[in-house]
Design an enzyme around this catalytic site. Structure first.
Site, PDB file in Angstrom:
ATOM      1  N   THR A  97      45.144   4.822   5.089  1.00 25.10           N
ATOM      2  CA  THR A  97      44.222   3.689   5.175  1.00 25.10           C
ATOM      3  C   THR A  97      44.153   3.017   3.798  1.00 25.10           C
ATOM      4  O   THR A  97      44.097   3.691   2.767  1.00 25.10           O
ATOM      5  CB  THR A  97      42.823   4.192   5.590  1.00 25.10           C
ATOM      6  N   GLU A 168      50.231  18.941  14.458  1.00 27.29           N
ATOM      7  CA  GLU A 168      50.393  19.994  13.470  1.00 27.29           C
ATOM      8  C   GLU A 168      49.953  21.326  14.061  1.00 27.29           C
ATOM      9  O   GLU A 168      49.071  21.382  14.913  1.00 27.29           O
ATOM     10  CB  GLU A 168      49.600  19.653  12.204  1.00 27.29           C
ATOM     11  N   ASN A 227      46.947   8.098  20.022  1.00 29.63           N
ATOM     12  CA  ASN A 227      45.990   8.806  19.160  1.00 29.63           C
ATOM     13  C   ASN A 227      44.558   8.381  19.452  1.00 29.63           C
ATOM     14  O   ASN A 227      43.643   9.202  19.447  1.00 29.63           O
ATOM     15  CB  ASN A 227      46.331   8.571  17.683  1.00 29.63           C
ATOM     16  N   ALA A 228      44.362   7.089  19.720  1.00 28.93           N
ATOM     17  CA  ALA A 228      43.007   6.606  20.016  1.00 28.93           C
ATOM     18  C   ALA A 228      42.473   7.260  21.295  1.00 28.93           C
ATOM     19  O   ALA A 228      41.319   7.689  21.356  1.00 28.93           O
ATOM     20  CB  ALA A 228      43.012   5.082  20.141  1.00 28.93           C
ATOM     21  N   PHE A 229      43.314   7.374  22.313  1.00 30.93           N
ATOM     22  CA  PHE A 229      42.879   8.000  23.570  1.00 30.93           C
ATOM     23  C   PHE A 229      42.548   9.481  23.371  1.00 30.93           C
ATOM     24  O   PHE A 229      41.578   9.991  23.922  1.00 30.93           O
ATOM     25  CB  PHE A 229      43.959   7.848  24.653  1.00 30.93           C
ATOM     26  N   LEU A 230      43.396  10.173  22.593  1.00 29.61           N
ATOM     27  CA  LEU A 230      43.135  11.603  22.362  1.00 29.61           C
ATOM     28  C   LEU A 230      41.814  11.783  21.619  1.00 29.61           C
ATOM     29  O   LEU A 230      40.971  12.599  22.004  1.00 29.61           O
ATOM     30  CB  LEU A 230      44.292  12.223  21.563  1.00 29.61           C
ATOM     31  N   CYS A 279      45.534  11.613  10.869  1.00 28.52           N
ATOM     32  CA  CYS A 279      45.908  10.434  11.654  1.00 28.52           C
ATOM     33  C   CYS A 279      44.850   9.835  12.568  1.00 28.52           C
ATOM     34  O   CYS A 279      44.796   8.609  12.696  1.00 28.52           O
ATOM     35  CB  CYS A 279      47.164  10.742  12.444  1.00 28.52           C
ATOM     36  N   LYS A 282      42.508   7.344  10.712  1.00 25.41           N
ATOM     37  CA  LYS A 282      43.247   6.218  10.114  1.00 25.41           C
ATOM     38  C   LYS A 282      43.871   5.332  11.193  1.00 25.41           C
ATOM     39  O   LYS A 282      43.853   4.110  11.087  1.00 25.41           O
ATOM     40  CB  LYS A 282      44.285   6.753   9.126  1.00 25.41           C
TER      41      LYS A 282
HETATM   42  P1  NAD Z   1      53.094  12.957   4.295  1.00 23.15           P
HETATM   43  O1  NAD Z   1      52.195  12.368   3.296  1.00 23.15           O
HETATM   44  O2  NAD Z   1      53.066  14.422   4.553  1.00 23.15           O
HETATM   45  O3  NAD Z   1      54.622  12.613   3.918  1.00 23.15           O
HETATM   46  C1  NAD Z   1      55.059  11.366   3.518  1.00 23.15           C
HETATM   47  C2  NAD Z   1      56.094  11.555   2.408  1.00 23.15           C
HETATM   48  O4  NAD Z   1      56.668  10.281   2.100  1.00 23.15           O
HETATM   49  C3  NAD Z   1      55.511  12.094   1.096  1.00 23.15           C
HETATM   50  O5  NAD Z   1      56.160  13.313   0.760  1.00 23.15           O
HETATM   51  C4  NAD Z   1      55.795  10.983   0.080  1.00 23.15           C
HETATM   52  O6  NAD Z   1      56.127  11.469  -1.203  1.00 23.15           O
HETATM   53  C5  NAD Z   1      56.985  10.295   0.716  1.00 23.15           C
HETATM   54  N1  NAD Z   1      57.202   8.922   0.245  1.00 23.15           N
HETATM   55  C6  NAD Z   1      56.292   7.923   0.083  1.00 23.15           C
HETATM   56  N2  NAD Z   1      56.892   6.803  -0.375  1.00 23.15           N
HETATM   57  C7  NAD Z   1      58.208   7.093  -0.505  1.00 23.15           C
HETATM   58  C8  NAD Z   1      59.336   6.347  -0.930  1.00 23.15           C
HETATM   59  N3  NAD Z   1      59.243   5.069  -1.290  1.00 23.15           N
HETATM   60  N4  NAD Z   1      60.530   6.957  -0.933  1.00 23.15           N
HETATM   61  C9  NAD Z   1      60.655   8.254  -0.568  1.00 23.15           C
HETATM   62  N5  NAD Z   1      59.613   9.018  -0.159  1.00 23.15           N
HETATM   63  C10 NAD Z   1      58.413   8.441  -0.123  1.00 23.15           C
HETATM   64  O7  NAD Z   1      52.852  12.161   5.642  1.00 23.15           O
HETATM   65  P2  NAD Z   1      53.116  12.660   7.156  1.00 23.15           P
HETATM   66  O8  NAD Z   1      51.956  13.448   7.632  1.00 23.15           O
HETATM   67  O9  NAD Z   1      54.483  13.234   7.256  1.00 23.15           O
HETATM   68  O10 NAD Z   1      53.044  11.270   7.919  1.00 23.15           O
HETATM   69  C11 NAD Z   1      54.070  10.324   7.798  1.00 23.15           C
HETATM   70  C12 NAD Z   1      53.873   9.268   8.852  1.00 23.15           C
HETATM   71  O11 NAD Z   1      53.981   9.861  10.149  1.00 23.15           O
HETATM   72  C13 NAD Z   1      52.516   8.578   8.830  1.00 23.15           C
HETATM   73  O12 NAD Z   1      52.686   7.239   9.203  1.00 23.15           O
HETATM   74  C14 NAD Z   1      51.732   9.311   9.897  1.00 23.15           C
HETATM   75  O13 NAD Z   1      50.737   8.486  10.477  1.00 23.15           O
HETATM   76  C15 NAD Z   1      52.799   9.623  10.914  1.00 23.15           C
HETATM   77  N6  NAD Z   1      52.544  10.794  11.744  1.00 23.15           N
HETATM   78  C16 NAD Z   1      52.045  11.938  11.200  1.00 23.15           C
HETATM   79  C17 NAD Z   1      51.870  13.075  11.997  1.00 23.15           C
HETATM   80  C18 NAD Z   1      51.332  14.359  11.447  1.00 23.15           C
HETATM   81  O14 NAD Z   1      51.111  15.275  12.226  1.00 23.15           O
HETATM   82  N7  NAD Z   1      51.110  14.511  10.161  1.00 23.15           N
HETATM   83  C19 NAD Z   1      52.243  13.031  13.352  1.00 23.15           C
HETATM   84  C20 NAD Z   1      52.760  11.844  13.867  1.00 23.15           C
HETATM   85  C21 NAD Z   1      52.908  10.743  13.051  1.00 23.15           C
HETATM   86  C1  UGA Z   2      47.395  14.356  16.620  1.00 26.18           C
HETATM   87  C2  UGA Z   2      48.028  14.120  18.001  1.00 26.18           C
HETATM   88  O1  UGA Z   2      47.647  15.194  18.865  1.00 26.18           O
HETATM   89  C3  UGA Z   2      49.546  14.047  17.894  1.00 26.18           C
HETATM   90  O2  UGA Z   2      50.100  13.726  19.175  1.00 26.18           O
HETATM   91  C4  UGA Z   2      49.907  12.950  16.895  1.00 26.18           C
HETATM   92  O3  UGA Z   2      51.313  12.895  16.728  1.00 26.18           O
HETATM   93  C5  UGA Z   2      49.256  13.260  15.562  1.00 26.18           C
HETATM   94  O4  UGA Z   2      47.819  13.333  15.732  1.00 26.18           O
HETATM   95  C6  UGA Z   2      49.484  12.209  14.523  1.00 26.18           C
HETATM   96  O5  UGA Z   2      49.766  11.061  14.825  1.00 26.18           O
HETATM   97  O6  UGA Z   2      49.324  12.616  13.360  1.00 26.18           O
HETATM   98  P1  UGA Z   2      47.050  16.453  15.030  1.00 26.18           P
HETATM   99  O7  UGA Z   2      46.123  15.549  14.299  1.00 26.18           O
HETATM  100  O8  UGA Z   2      48.088  17.182  14.268  1.00 26.18           O
HETATM  101  O9  UGA Z   2      47.834  15.624  16.157  1.00 26.18           O
HETATM  102  O10 UGA Z   2      46.210  17.547  15.824  1.00 26.18           O
HETATM  103  P2  UGA Z   2      45.380  17.534  17.191  1.00 26.18           P
HETATM  104  O11 UGA Z   2      45.748  18.742  17.954  1.00 26.18           O
HETATM  105  O12 UGA Z   2      45.467  16.251  17.904  1.00 26.18           O
HETATM  106  O13 UGA Z   2      43.889  17.733  16.678  1.00 26.18           O
HETATM  107  C7  UGA Z   2      43.216  16.712  15.975  1.00 26.18           C
HETATM  108  C8  UGA Z   2      41.779  17.121  15.744  1.00 26.18           C
HETATM  109  O14 UGA Z   2      41.034  17.098  16.953  1.00 26.18           O
HETATM  110  C9  UGA Z   2      41.627  18.534  15.184  1.00 26.18           C
HETATM  111  O15 UGA Z   2      40.628  18.562  14.203  1.00 26.18           O
HETATM  112  C10 UGA Z   2      41.227  19.341  16.397  1.00 26.18           C
HETATM  113  O16 UGA Z   2      40.518  20.493  16.077  1.00 26.18           O
HETATM  114  C11 UGA Z   2      40.366  18.332  17.138  1.00 26.18           C
HETATM  115  N1  UGA Z   2      40.250  18.614  18.588  1.00 26.18           N
HETATM  116  C12 UGA Z   2      41.345  18.538  19.375  1.00 26.18           C
HETATM  117  C13 UGA Z   2      39.016  18.920  19.120  1.00 26.18           C
HETATM  118  O17 UGA Z   2      38.002  18.976  18.407  1.00 26.18           O
HETATM  119  N2  UGA Z   2      38.925  19.157  20.459  1.00 26.18           N
HETATM  120  C14 UGA Z   2      40.001  19.103  21.287  1.00 26.18           C
HETATM  121  O18 UGA Z   2      39.830  19.335  22.506  1.00 26.18           O
HETATM  122  C15 UGA Z   2      41.239  18.785  20.726  1.00 26.18           C
END
Ligand code: NAD
Ligand code: UGA
Length: 462
Positions: A97, A168, A227-230, A279, A282
């Site tokens: 964000t 995660e 994500n919004a729905f979840l 996520c 944000k």
């Molecule tokens: P993160 O912060 O763990 O990883 C991002 C990486 O990108 C960092 O290591 C950073 O150093 C690197 N980076 C930034 N700018 C860079 C550049 N110019 N060149 C090379 N590397 C660079 O983030 P994340 O959790 O992996 O999330 C990444 C994206 O995926 C986000 O948009 C997030 O919304 C989305 N997403 C995350 C999850 C999740 O579970 N964490 C799930 C689905 C989608």
């Molecule tokens: C979430 C989505 O589930 C993924 O599909 C998506 O890819 C990801 O965001 C993303 O875009 O980063 P994540 O945040 O890793 O995944 O974990 P979730 O299992 O969704 O849990 C999110 C939060 O909701 C946690 O704090 C969890 O404890 C809480 N939660 C979940 C509840 O409190 N109750 C529930 O029934 C489910």
């Protein structure tokens, strides 16, 4: 080691984070015919990906990485070289964000993402497919195309949206057996050709009926809205938890009763101290910002309330602790069991535990923070708080001499603790606040605890 020429395709991922690392490890594992390279500007992160201690904890990830690393999976800081060699480039950088200027606190900060686009342009001498893996505002592909095509049109960059849905703690399982893979492209001849190339990558292990194809805008928007729905389901059940606590209805029974309706479904109905993670918040705020920018204020307000309700739920938890512990926690020791935003991860981004620990310390409590995987991140999150916090991994030690325990992460180990032993070591009356509803409340009450769960009537000895 196989030479570069023996690989059918070179895949690059920019961003070696929670998404880039596991996603590319899975592609490498399932597609030995491709060379997969993951690059990052963060040298420490890359050296950890190349070491025996990976930068993130995720069940099954060590095995996956170890099997492919050095064979067809590589982690490197050589971004420019990586771009030059690549046929397909996934962009998986962070999109947090925005904290400044227009849209601060709501819009996505696209600075990392834009830098990447410019770097791709500067280091490409042939056509490439660019895949948006990061979660981005709808219509970002348009901006990406504009930057990439500012070279006068000699090289063709086809921009695809392939958002990631892994959660995660279950990333490896989710990647191996996804509900769906979503691939959006322009519906031009070149767009459809690029789309097919990416479909072919996933088709190495994902059934065709689970690979959804769409236009690029639908793919971008579907990620934000999934994500919004979840999150909305969690806020919905959490809103009702407050009503259950005052009416003696039980939130678990209500969730079960409504979840057995196949139209509603039983997932994401676990009442909790609040949702965390990098996520949900944000992405919803980003959705709210987009809606506002199109003048859709009612839609924006609707989704905004999901975040507000979550903040209220966290606040309510602290106030509940305070009011039940005779309106003061000053000088009292409180054990926080669990700091990660959910079980099976060391990630603490937006974890409710951050807010709750801070709230308790502000009330002058002495908080012992415990977690099996998240203490390194917890120390970082709370580094500005010099007094009032100790980090103790052993839950028994963390609870010794405490007035109360707050369970904030649903780690399995907390279900199995010897609570009689813990009770005996605590100050009386002893309180337990189960922010995840994972404990046996009746048993705890019988041991002597005063028990406060989410969405249930309290069990008190006074
Ligand atoms: P993160 O912060 O763990 O990883 C991002 C990486 O990108 C960092 O290591 C950073 O150093 C690197 N980076 C930034 N700018 C860079 C550049 N110019 N060149 C090379 N590397 C660079 O983030 P994340 O959790 O992996 O999330 C990444 C994206 O995926 C986000 O948009 C997030 O919304 C989305 N997403 C995350 C999850 C999740 O579970 N964490 C799930 C689905 C989608
Ligand atoms: C979430 C989505 O589930 C993924 O599909 C998506 O890819 C990801 O965001 C993303 O875009 O980063 P994540 O945040 O890793 O995944 O974990 P979730 O299992 O969704 O849990 C999110 C939060 O909701 C946690 O704090 C969890 O404890 C809480 N939660 C979940 C509840 O409190 N109750 C529930 O029934 C489910």
């Amino acid at each position: 080691m196989r030479s570069k020429m023996t690989f059918k395709k070179n895949i690059l991922c920019i961003g070696a984070g929670y998404v880039g690392g596991p996603t590319m490890a899975m592609i490498a594992a399932k597609c030995p015919q491709y060379k997969v390279t993951v690059v990052d500007i963060n040298e420490k992160r890359i050296s950890e990906w190349n070491s025996g201690r990976l930068p993130i904890y995720e069940p099954g990830l060590d095995e996956l990485v170890t099997a492919a690393r050095g064979r067809n999976l590589f982690f490197s800081t050589e971004i420019e070289k990586g771009i030059r060699d690549a046929d397909i480039i996934f962009v998986s950088v962070n999109t947090p964000t925005k904290t400044f200027g227009q849209g601060a606190g709501m819009a996505a900060d696209l600075q990392y993402w834009e830098k990447t686009a410019r770097q791709i342009l500067a280091n490409s001498d042939r056509d490439k497919i660019i895949v948006e893996k990061s979660t981005l505002p709808v219509r970002t592909a348009k901006a990406m195309e504009r930057i990439l095509n500012s070279n006068g049109g000699t090289i063709n960059f086809e921009v695809l949206s392939n958002p990631e849905f892994l959660a995660e703690g279950s990333a490896v399982k989710d990647l191996e057996n996804p509900d769906r893979v979503l691939i959006g492209s322009r519906e031009t001849k070149e767009g459809l050709k690029a789309r097919k190339e990416l479909v072919d990558v996933y088709a190495n292990w994902v059934a065709h009926e689970r690979i959804i194809e769409s236009n690029v805008w639908s793919a971008e928007l579907s990620k934000l809205t999934a994500n919004a729905f979840l999150a909305q389901r969690v806020s919905s059940i959490n809103s009702l938890s407050a009503l259950c606590e005052v009416t003696e209805a039980d939130i678990n029974e209500v969730a079960y009763a409504i979840g057995t309706d196949s139209r509603i479904g039983n997932k994401f109905l676990k009442a909790s101290v609040g949702f965390g993670g990098s996520c949900f918040k944000k992405d919803i705020l980003n959705l709210v910002y987009i809606c506002k920018s199109y003048g859709l204020n009612e839609v924006a307000d609707y989704w905004d309330s999901v975040v507000r309700l979550n903040e209220w739920q966290e606040k309510r938890f602290v106030l509940n602790m305070l009011s039940n512990m005779f309106n003061t926690v000053a000088g009292k020791k409180i054990a926080v069991l669990g700091f990660a935003f959910k079980a099976n991860t060391g990630d603490t981004r937006e974890s409710p535990a951050i807010y709750i620990t801070r709230g308790l310390v502000e009330e002058r409590a002495q908080v012992n923070v415990s977690d099996p995987k998240a203490l390194v991140n917890a120390r970082e999150d709370l580094k500005d708080m010099r007094e009032g916090i100790e980090f103790i991994e052993d839950p028994y030690k963390a609870s010794e001499g405490a007035h109360a325990i707050a369970v904030l992460t649903e780690w399995d180990i907390y279900r199995k603790l010897d609570y009689k032993r813990i009770f005996d070591s605590m100050v009386k009356p002893a309180f337990i606040f189960d922010g995840r509803n994972i404990l046996n409340h009746r048993e705890l009450f019988d041991i002597g605890f005063n028990v406060f769960a989410i969405g249930k009537a309290p069990l008190k000895h006074f």
